[in-house]
Design an enzyme around this catalytic site. Structure first.
Site, PDB file in Angstrom:
ATOM      1  N   THR A  36      61.698  10.949 -37.792  1.00  0.00           N
ATOM      2  CA  THR A  36      60.850   9.763 -37.743  1.00  0.00           C
ATOM      3  C   THR A  36      60.198   9.533 -39.109  1.00  0.00           C
ATOM      4  O   THR A  36      60.123   8.398 -39.602  1.00  0.00           O
ATOM      5  CB  THR A  36      59.810   9.935 -36.622  1.00  0.00           C
ATOM      6  OG1 THR A  36      60.504  10.287 -35.426  1.00  0.00           O
ATOM      7  CG2 THR A  36      59.027   8.680 -36.382  1.00  0.00           C
ATOM      8  N   TYR A  71      55.083  10.975 -33.202  1.00  0.00           N
ATOM      9  CA  TYR A  71      55.129   9.937 -34.237  1.00  0.00           C
ATOM     10  C   TYR A  71      56.031   8.778 -33.808  1.00  0.00           C
ATOM     11  O   TYR A  71      55.896   7.659 -34.314  1.00  0.00           O
ATOM     12  CB  TYR A  71      55.704  10.509 -35.536  1.00  0.00           C
ATOM     13  CG  TYR A  71      54.761  11.314 -36.394  1.00  0.00           C
ATOM     14  CD1 TYR A  71      53.478  11.662 -35.971  1.00  0.00           C
ATOM     15  CD2 TYR A  71      55.158  11.717 -37.673  1.00  0.00           C
ATOM     16  CE1 TYR A  71      52.639  12.404 -36.785  1.00  0.00           C
ATOM     17  CE2 TYR A  71      54.314  12.452 -38.493  1.00  0.00           C
ATOM     18  CZ  TYR A  71      53.057  12.800 -38.047  1.00  0.00           C
ATOM     19  OH  TYR A  71      52.235  13.530 -38.864  1.00  0.00           O
ATOM     20  N   GLY A  72      56.979   9.080 -32.914  1.00  0.00           N
ATOM     21  CA  GLY A  72      58.020   8.100 -32.594  1.00  0.00           C
ATOM     22  C   GLY A  72      57.533   6.824 -31.940  1.00  0.00           C
ATOM     23  O   GLY A  72      58.247   5.826 -31.908  1.00  0.00           O
ATOM     24  N   HIS A 117      62.931  18.020 -32.597  1.00  0.00           N
ATOM     25  CA  HIS A 117      62.484  18.714 -31.378  1.00  0.00           C
ATOM     26  C   HIS A 117      63.643  19.050 -30.430  1.00  0.00           C
ATOM     27  O   HIS A 117      63.546  19.984 -29.640  1.00  0.00           O
ATOM     28  CB  HIS A 117      61.508  17.827 -30.587  1.00  0.00           C
ATOM     29  CG  HIS A 117      60.114  17.782 -31.111  1.00  0.00           C
ATOM     30  ND1 HIS A 117      59.781  17.193 -32.299  1.00  0.00           N
ATOM     31  CD2 HIS A 117      58.953  18.253 -30.582  1.00  0.00           C
ATOM     32  CE1 HIS A 117      58.473  17.294 -32.482  1.00  0.00           C
ATOM     33  NE2 HIS A 117      57.946  17.926 -31.459  1.00  0.00           N
ATOM     34  N   GLU A 156      56.496  19.229 -26.624  1.00  0.00           N
ATOM     35  CA  GLU A 156      55.211  19.674 -27.183  1.00  0.00           C
ATOM     36  C   GLU A 156      54.369  20.379 -26.114  1.00  0.00           C
ATOM     37  O   GLU A 156      53.604  21.287 -26.412  1.00  0.00           O
ATOM     38  CB  GLU A 156      54.418  18.487 -27.748  1.00  0.00           C
ATOM     39  CG  GLU A 156      54.953  17.954 -29.065  1.00  0.00           C
ATOM     40  CD  GLU A 156      54.684  18.885 -30.248  1.00  0.00           C
ATOM     41  OE1 GLU A 156      53.604  19.478 -30.321  1.00  0.00           O
ATOM     42  OE2 GLU A 156      55.587  19.015 -31.101  1.00  0.00           O
ATOM     43  N   ASP A 214      56.553  18.494 -39.790  1.00  0.00           N
ATOM     44  CA  ASP A 214      57.027  17.706 -38.650  1.00  0.00           C
ATOM     45  C   ASP A 214      55.787  17.187 -37.932  1.00  0.00           C
ATOM     46  O   ASP A 214      54.659  17.618 -38.212  1.00  0.00           O
ATOM     47  CB  ASP A 214      57.872  18.584 -37.711  1.00  0.00           C
ATOM     48  CG  ASP A 214      58.345  17.817 -36.478  1.00  0.00           C
ATOM     49  OD1 ASP A 214      58.822  16.678 -36.631  1.00  0.00           O
ATOM     50  OD2 ASP A 214      58.214  18.340 -35.354  1.00  0.00           O
ATOM     51  N   SER A 215      56.003  16.302 -36.962  1.00  0.00           N
ATOM     52  CA  SER A 215      54.882  15.845 -36.135  1.00  0.00           C
ATOM     53  C   SER A 215      54.366  16.965 -35.237  1.00  0.00           C
ATOM     54  O   SER A 215      53.272  16.851 -34.688  1.00  0.00           O
ATOM     55  CB  SER A 215      55.332  14.674 -35.260  1.00  0.00           C
ATOM     56  OG  SER A 215      56.348  15.117 -34.379  1.00  0.00           O
ATOM     57  N   CYS A 265      61.454  15.980 -39.946  1.00  0.00           N
ATOM     58  CA  CYS A 265      61.097  15.009 -38.923  1.00  0.00           C
ATOM     59  C   CYS A 265      61.929  13.767 -39.204  1.00  0.00           C
ATOM     60  O   CYS A 265      61.820  13.160 -40.270  1.00  0.00           O
ATOM     61  CB  CYS A 265      59.605  14.697 -39.020  1.00  0.00           C
ATOM     62  SG  CYS A 265      59.050  13.413 -37.880  1.00  0.00           S
ATOM     63  N   CYS A 285      66.380  14.105 -33.492  1.00  0.00           N
ATOM     64  CA  CYS A 285      64.963  14.440 -33.512  1.00  0.00           C
ATOM     65  C   CYS A 285      64.928  15.960 -33.591  1.00  0.00           C
ATOM     66  O   CYS A 285      65.653  16.634 -32.843  1.00  0.00           O
ATOM     67  CB  CYS A 285      64.281  13.946 -32.236  1.00  0.00           C
ATOM     68  SG  CYS A 285      62.604  14.587 -32.018  1.00  0.00           S
TER      69      CYS A 285
HETATM   70  N1  DGL Z   1      60.541  15.897 -34.631  1.00  0.00           N
HETATM   71  C1  DGL Z   1      60.291  14.497 -34.845  1.00  0.00           C
HETATM   72  C2  DGL Z   1      61.562  13.800 -35.265  1.00  0.00           C
HETATM   73  O1  DGL Z   1      62.506  14.452 -35.678  1.00  0.00           O
HETATM   74  C3  DGL Z   1      59.614  13.945 -33.631  1.00  0.00           C
HETATM   75  C4  DGL Z   1      58.841  12.703 -33.896  1.00  0.00           C
HETATM   76  C5  DGL Z   1      57.788  12.390 -32.858  1.00  0.00           C
HETATM   77  O2  DGL Z   1      56.753  13.041 -32.891  1.00  0.00           O
HETATM   78  O3  DGL Z   1      57.996  11.480 -32.063  1.00  0.00           O
HETATM   79  O4  DGL Z   1      61.657  12.598 -35.246  1.00  0.00           O
END
Ligand code: DGL
Length: 272
Positions: free
Chosen positions: A75, A42-43, A189, A153, A10-11, A73, A187
């Protein structure tokens, strides 16, 4: 049987929602986790950037000898799934969106589905397309939530956190107006702030967890080739992140409910 670990990336901390579900559904499976914490979110990145980073993350996990990949992830799934499955055609590679969309269609009582996700996921339109392919009559309302990943985060996950609640109120208001009956946490997160989201929604809506949804798909793919781990084998968990180790460790410890510090290492994927 195959006792090698499953790779999860994941990011940042979001993919831990998939890791936790994996430990619940298949406690015999080992895993290696990579969170690209130094480059999250990453978004807000371009599709090219997301593809580049996602392919690096997957190569890093392959270098650790994984037998399958969970792209935990949304994204990355939305922007890099074709490349990831082509790069790693020799092992199962599962993303979040297809299993999550299927679960949303399954649990939605009236087909009024809200989707919250990162800007890159909402811009890609992947949830709308995938849900509509399964349920053409579905009413879908989508909202990009760029403030949520940085807050999570940074450890703002408590249900009473004022900054988190402000952001959730802003993002969920249009979905409540649209009278959604199901909310996709698009997402990985977002399940970390599930309690706060439910408090803002004010009524018990089904929340579909995109981190958890992909786990049964990867386990089915492994089972089909008799590649699940031997329950008698010694199980391992390894965690890597590309930076901000203290924040990563604190959020992971709180979410997973056990200490992961001894196996967290700071790495950078740049040398690939
Ligand atoms: N957990 C990532 C997702 O599901 C987050 C992406 C991000 O870092 O913006 O998209």
């Amino acid at each position: 049987m195959d006792n090698r670990p499953i790779g999860i990336f994941d990011s940042g901390v979001g993919g831990l929602t998939a890791a936790l579900e994996l430990t619940r559904e298949a406690p015999q499976e080992s895993f290696v986790y990579f969170g690209d914490t130094i480059r999250a979110p990453y978004g807000d990145r371009t599709p090219e950037d997301i593809r580049f980073l996602s392919r690096r993350n997957a190569r890093f996990l392959r270098s650790r000898g994984v037998k399958a990949l969970i792209v935990a992830c949304n994204t990355s799934t939305a922007n890099a799934m074709a490349e990831l499955t082509a790069d790693h055609a020799d092992i199962p590679v599962v993303g979040t969106v297809a299993p999550t969309a299927a679960e949303a269609v399954r649990v939605s009582p009236g087909g009024r589905i809200g989707v919250i996700a990162t800007g890159a996921v909402i811009r890609s339109g992947i949830y709308e397309r995938t849900i509509r392919s399964l349920a053409p009559e579905a009413q879908i309302a989508s909202v990009a939530c760029p403030k949520l990943v940085p807050l999570i985060e940074a450890g703002h996950t408590a249900p009473e956190d004022p900054a988190l609640l402000d952001a959730l109120r802003e993002y969920l208001a249009p979905l409540m107006e649209a009278r959604i009956d199901t909310l996709v946490l698009g997402c990985t997160h977002y399940p970390l702030v599930r309690e706060a989201a439910l408090a803002v929604l004010g009524r018990p809506l089904p929340l579909v967890d995109s981190g958890g949804a992909c786990v049964s798909t990867i386990l089915a793919a492994l089972a089909a080739h008799n590649d699940l781990a031997d329950p008698a084998a010694r199980r391992t968990e390894r965690f890597y992140c590309s930076g901000r180790i203290n924040e990563f460790t604190a959020v992971a410890r709180g979410f997973l409910g056990h200490d992961i510090a001894p196996v967290t290492e700071e790495i950078d994927v740049a040398p690939f």
